[in-house]
Scaffold this motif. Structure first.
Motif, short mmCIF file in Angstrom:
data_model
loop_
_atom_site.label_atom_id
_atom_site.label_comp_id
_atom_site.label_asym_id
_atom_site.label_seq_id
_atom_site.Cartn_x
_atom_site.Cartn_y
_atom_site.Cartn_z
N TRP A 60 0.83 -1.20 0.00
CA TRP A 60 0.00 0.00 0.00
C TRP A 60 0.87 1.26 0.00
N LEU A 61 1.91 1.27 0.83
CA LEU A 61 2.77 2.45 0.91
C LEU A 61 3.55 2.66 -0.39
N GLU A 62 4.01 1.58 -1.00
CA GLU A 62 4.70 1.69 -2.28
C GLU A 62 3.77 2.23 -3.36
N ARG A 67 1.93 6.82 -6.73
CA ARG A 67 0.90 7.79 -7.12
C ARG A 67 1.38 9.21 -6.88
N LEU A 68 2.05 9.44 -5.74
CA LEU A 68 2.57 10.77 -5.45
C LEU A 68 3.65 11.16 -6.46
N ALA A 71 2.01 12.07 -9.72
CA ALA A 71 1.34 13.37 -9.64
C ALA A 71 2.36 14.50 -9.67
N LEU A 72 3.47 14.33 -8.95
CA LEU A 72 4.50 15.37 -8.95
C LEU A 72 5.16 15.50 -10.32
N ALA A 73 5.39 14.38 -10.98
CA ALA A 73 5.99 14.42 -12.31
C ALA A 73 5.06 15.10 -13.29
N GLU A 74 3.77 14.83 -13.21
CA GLU A 74 2.78 15.47 -14.08
C GLU A 74 2.74 16.97 -13.84
#
Length: 90
Positions: A60-62, A67-68, A71-74
């Motif tokens: 779950w943490l991975e 996802r983070l 999102a940051l790359a986008e």
């Protein structure tokens, strides 16, 4: 099948657990191990359950980290594109 600690022992069902549920059950497993008073067989079953729960939490943490990162790359790509558009207007 039910283990000696009364928890359902469905290895394939572990992946269906949510992070919080797996974490809370892992905390309980650790508490029981630290409290002692269990047989060797019960302790081993608890340890194995804890390892499976820790793996669920880690997945779950991975996933959350991925996802983070996405999102940051986008966001960085969007900002870079906007900056390029702004440079082209000059």
């Amino acid at each position: 099948m039910t283990t000696t600690d009364g928890q359902a022992d469905e290895k394939t069902g572990d992946s269906a657990l949510g992070y919080e549920q797996a974490r809370d059950e892992l905390i309980e497993v650790v508490r029981r191990l630290e409290a002692g008073g269990t047989t060797l067989e019960e302790s081993l079953a608890l340890w194995e359950r804890g390892e499976r729960l820790a793996k669920v939490c880690r997945r779950w943490l991975e996933g959350a980290r991925a996802r983070l990162d996405a999102a940051l790359a986008e966001e960085e790509r969007s900002e870079a594109a906007e900056a390029e558009e702004g440079d082209g207007d000059r």
